[in-house]
Design an enzyme around this catalytic site. Structure first.
Site, PDB file in Angstrom:
ATOM      1  N   LYS A 175      49.407  37.855  50.647  1.00  0.00           N
ATOM      2  CA  LYS A 175      49.909  36.752  49.899  1.00  0.00           C
ATOM      3  C   LYS A 175      50.413  35.964  48.492  1.00  0.00           C
ATOM      4  O   LYS A 175      49.472  36.909  47.588  1.00  0.00           O
ATOM      5  CB  LYS A 175      49.429  34.931  50.289  1.00  0.00           C
ATOM      6  CG  LYS A 175      49.910  33.588  49.823  1.00  0.00           C
ATOM      7  CD  LYS A 175      48.846  32.960  49.823  1.00  0.00           C
ATOM      8  CE  LYS A 175      48.657  32.242  48.252  1.00  0.00           C
ATOM      9  NZ  LYS A 175      49.516  31.924  47.148  1.00  0.00           N
ATOM     10  N   GLY A 232      41.186  35.271  41.993  1.00  0.00           N
ATOM     11  CA  GLY A 232      42.092  34.041  41.535  1.00  0.00           C
ATOM     12  C   GLY A 232      40.244  33.499  41.516  1.00  0.00           C
ATOM     13  O   GLY A 232      39.767  33.697  40.918  1.00  0.00           O
ATOM     14  N   THR A 234      38.026  30.532  40.268  1.00  0.00           N
ATOM     15  CA  THR A 234      36.175  30.597  41.151  1.00  0.00           C
ATOM     16  C   THR A 234      36.397  29.681  42.529  1.00  0.00           C
ATOM     17  O   THR A 234      35.711  29.449  43.383  1.00  0.00           O
ATOM     18  CB  THR A 234      35.043  30.715  40.162  1.00  0.00           C
ATOM     19  OG1 THR A 234      35.501  31.668  39.399  1.00  0.00           O
ATOM     20  CG2 THR A 234      33.333  29.778  40.384  1.00  0.00           C
ATOM     21  N   GLU A 235      36.926  28.266  42.594  1.00  0.00           N
ATOM     22  CA  GLU A 235      36.391  27.153  42.868  1.00  0.00           C
ATOM     23  C   GLU A 235      37.242  27.988  44.437  1.00  0.00           C
ATOM     24  O   GLU A 235      37.257  26.922  45.326  1.00  0.00           O
ATOM     25  CB  GLU A 235      37.529  25.956  42.612  1.00  0.00           C
ATOM     26  CG  GLU A 235      36.493  25.054  41.218  1.00  0.00           C
ATOM     27  CD  GLU A 235      34.863  24.923  41.480  1.00  0.00           C
ATOM     28  OE1 GLU A 235      35.230  24.653  43.027  1.00  0.00           O
ATOM     29  OE2 GLU A 235      33.870  25.258  41.103  1.00  0.00           O
ATOM     30  N   GLY A 237      37.895  30.619  45.456  1.00  0.00           N
ATOM     31  CA  GLY A 237      37.441  31.561  45.751  1.00  0.00           C
ATOM     32  C   GLY A 237      36.338  30.702  46.921  1.00  0.00           C
ATOM     33  O   GLY A 237      35.768  31.396  47.357  1.00  0.00           O
ATOM     34  N   GLU A 254      37.456  38.126  43.826  1.00  0.00           N
ATOM     35  CA  GLU A 254      37.535  38.632  41.459  1.00  0.00           C
ATOM     36  C   GLU A 254      37.690  37.792  41.422  1.00  0.00           C
ATOM     37  O   GLU A 254      39.103  36.875  42.165  1.00  0.00           O
ATOM     38  CB  GLU A 254      38.094  39.952  41.680  1.00  0.00           C
ATOM     39  CG  GLU A 254      38.014  40.258  40.114  1.00  0.00           C
ATOM     40  CD  GLU A 254      39.857  40.892  39.723  1.00  0.00           C
ATOM     41  OE1 GLU A 254      40.290  40.852  38.935  1.00  0.00           O
ATOM     42  OE2 GLU A 254      40.399  41.541  40.731  1.00  0.00           O
ATOM     43  N   CYS A 288      41.747  37.903  33.399  1.00  0.00           N
ATOM     44  CA  CYS A 288      40.541  37.438  33.806  1.00  0.00           C
ATOM     45  C   CYS A 288      39.188  37.977  32.639  1.00  0.00           C
ATOM     46  O   CYS A 288      38.711  37.939  33.374  1.00  0.00           O
ATOM     47  CB  CYS A 288      39.864  37.901  35.302  1.00  0.00           C
ATOM     48  SG  CYS A 288      40.330  39.409  35.846  1.00  0.00           S
ATOM     49  N   GLU A 389      37.616  28.794  31.837  1.00  0.00           N
ATOM     50  CA  GLU A 389      37.963  30.135  31.349  1.00  0.00           C
ATOM     51  C   GLU A 389      39.283  29.089  30.888  1.00  0.00           C
ATOM     52  O   GLU A 389      40.214  28.326  31.855  1.00  0.00           O
ATOM     53  CB  GLU A 389      38.278  30.743  32.640  1.00  0.00           C
ATOM     54  CG  GLU A 389      38.912  31.515  32.571  1.00  0.00           C
ATOM     55  CD  GLU A 389      39.291  32.284  33.678  1.00  0.00           C
ATOM     56  OE1 GLU A 389      39.704  33.558  33.712  1.00  0.00           O
ATOM     57  OE2 GLU A 389      38.652  31.409  35.200  1.00  0.00           O
TER      58      GLU A 389
END
Length: 494
Positions: A175, A232, A234-235, A237, A254, A288, A389
């Site tokens: 995706k 992508g 963090t949330e 993830g 990651e 990142c 970030e």
């Protein structure tokens, strides 16, 4: 520049997706490049079922490791041959400079080539016996892999998941990000061409553009998907990790970063200036691993930051197709607005804007998603600007007093992805590198990558690793075999 067809790859077939239309935008001009119809949840199911069948097909299931390596070498060859076209598509879709997108395409080719070599030399093991039996440890494919990638470096990120997954004998549902699907679709055409040349099922790869809400969620939750690779935010993830935990499947994540880059008083100043600028302003800061927090020894802080600002002001901002461009547009106008909002937040927190802090002016920039390279100071490391970030060309400079103060501030972050150290003192570099909480540390360089070297994030920056020889094993299951060597029956009934 011809763009690739906008059909999507579903279960080995190129066709128009049944999901919502996605307009892909040229961020340099604001013009629509193409409209891609995304996959539907039902098409994710179709792709997953076809992938499972393709894995079970004798042509793939019985393919020996060295033969899979030949396939990967062929994919690498096709990607390398198509590098100029892949670069042009990615520049149009992401705004990156052609120099960078060509390097990313060649990096993708190198990843397939490296994984082919690693696969050729991967070994099962005969383990020490502790009884009347021979013991072996072997590796087998894990199943249908769900690969979800962001918009900032699609072709390289795609290769980092697809190459080891295919090397391990799996099928892949990819995706790509909704904003930048075109280069992933172009890569999919090259891979399906190679599969077809080898007489292998093309359903081993599907490329399914769409939103995370529809396509991503359907992919992660599908019962036939037995491994997730995600790059992508963090949330997102965390949400994927929770679903993977419920399904009891492995996931590599990651995630974000707020990486410190450190300039000691004994650094080679010219080298450090160039490295700091490259670390944050290449890719327009949309990385990142961007070195977005700059820590400079207090005794050289004013002179170093002053010279840095003068050089940043001279960076050339423009479209990625212009060979003179150093800083291209951001990927999308909405993302440009997000970066601008962070700079406004920094001002409200008391930051001094030393340069940048706005969109560039002029007819050349008026329709694009441009933002000037920005340097801020006057903030505490505890400020939101220093902790969150931004993912854009925004650098925050902070002084430090001694090594303990430096390490404390560098580690005062929920993230732990990368770090850069600029110094002539190798003993100090060793001490700091071992004390900083980050998965990758560069010393007197920055943003250098090797397919042979594992890449991982600490803390909120991720879970698991990519790259390196063990990348293939991360997409396999380990199985133990016991071969009885005694002619006597088991003694339990005697």
């Amino acid at each position: 520049m011809p763009l690739p067809p906008t059909d999507i790859l579903i279960a080995g077939q190129w066709r128009r997706g049944a999901g919502e239309p996605l307009d892909t935008i040229d961020p340099a001009t604001g013009r629509v490049l193409a409209t891609v119809h995304s996959a539907s949840a039902a098409e994710v199911t179709e792709a997953a079922e076809a992938a499972a069948k393709a894995m079970a097909a004798p042509a793939w299931r019985n393919l020996l490791a060295h033969e899979r390596a030949r396939l990967l070498h062929r994919i690498a060859e096709l990607v390398e041959q198509a590098a100029p076209e892949l670069a042009a598509v990615q520049t149009a879709d992401t705004g990156k400079t052609l120099a960078e997108t060509r390097a990313l395409a060649l990096s993708a080719a190198g990843t397939f080539r490296y994984m082919a070599a690693a696969l050729e030399t991967a070994e099962d093991a005969v383990t020490p016996s502790r009884g009347p039996y021979l013991t072996m440890s072997v590796y087998e494919p894990i199943g249908v892999v769900g690969a979800i990638n962001p918009w900032n470096s699609p072709v390289a990120s795609d290769a980092q998941k697809i190459a080891p997954a295919l090397a391990a004998g799996n099928a892949v549902l990819l995706k790509p990000a909704a904003w930048t699907p075109l280069v992933s679709l172009a890569l999919g055409r090259l891979i399906t061409r190679a599969l077809d040349e080898f007489g292998l099922p093309t359903a081993l790869l599907s490329v399914l553009p769409g939103s995370g809400r529809v396509v991503g969620d359907a992919l992660v939750r599908h019962p036939l998907v037995t491994r997730i690779g995600f790059t992508g935010g963090t949330e997102t993830g965390r949400s994927i990790a929770a679903i993977a935990a419920e399904k009891l499947i492995p996931a590599s994540l990651e995630l974000g970063g707020k990486s410190p880059t450190i300039v000691r008083a004994d650094a080679d100043i010219e080298q450090a200036l160039a490295g700091v600028m490259f670390g944050i302003f290449s890719s327009s800061g949309q990385s990142c691993i961007a070195g977005s927090r700059l820590f400079v020894a207090r005794e050289i802080y004013d002179s170093f930051v002053g010279e840095l600002v003068e050089r940043v002001r001279k960076l050339r901002v423009g479209p990625g197709t212009d060979p003179a461009t150093q800083v291209g547009p951001l990927v999308h106008h909405r993302h440009r607005d997000s970066v601008a909002a962070y700079v406004d937040l920094a001002r409200s927190e008391g930051a001094r804007v030393l340069c940048g802090g706005a969109a560039p002016q002029g007819e050349r920039y008026q329709d694009g998603a441009y933002y000037l390279p920005t340097v801020l100071d006057g903030l505490a490391n505890t400020s939101r600007t220093c902790q969150e970030e931004i993912f854009g060309p925004v650098l925050v400079a902070l002084p430090y007093d001694d090594e303990d103060d430096l390490v404390r501030q560098a580690n005062d972050s929920v993230y732990g992805l990368a770090c850069g150290i600029w110094t002539r003192d190798l003993r100090a570099a060793w001490r700091i590198a071992r004390r900083v909480e980050a998965g990758t540390v560069w010393i007197n360089t920055y943003k250098q990558f090797s397919a042979s070297t594992p890449f991982s994030g600490w803390k909120d920056s991720g879970l698991g690793t990519e790259k390196g020889r063990d990348a293939i094993r991360a997409y396999q299951r380990q199985k133990s075999l016991y071969w009885g060597t005694s002619d006597l029956p088991l003694p339990w009934a005697n």
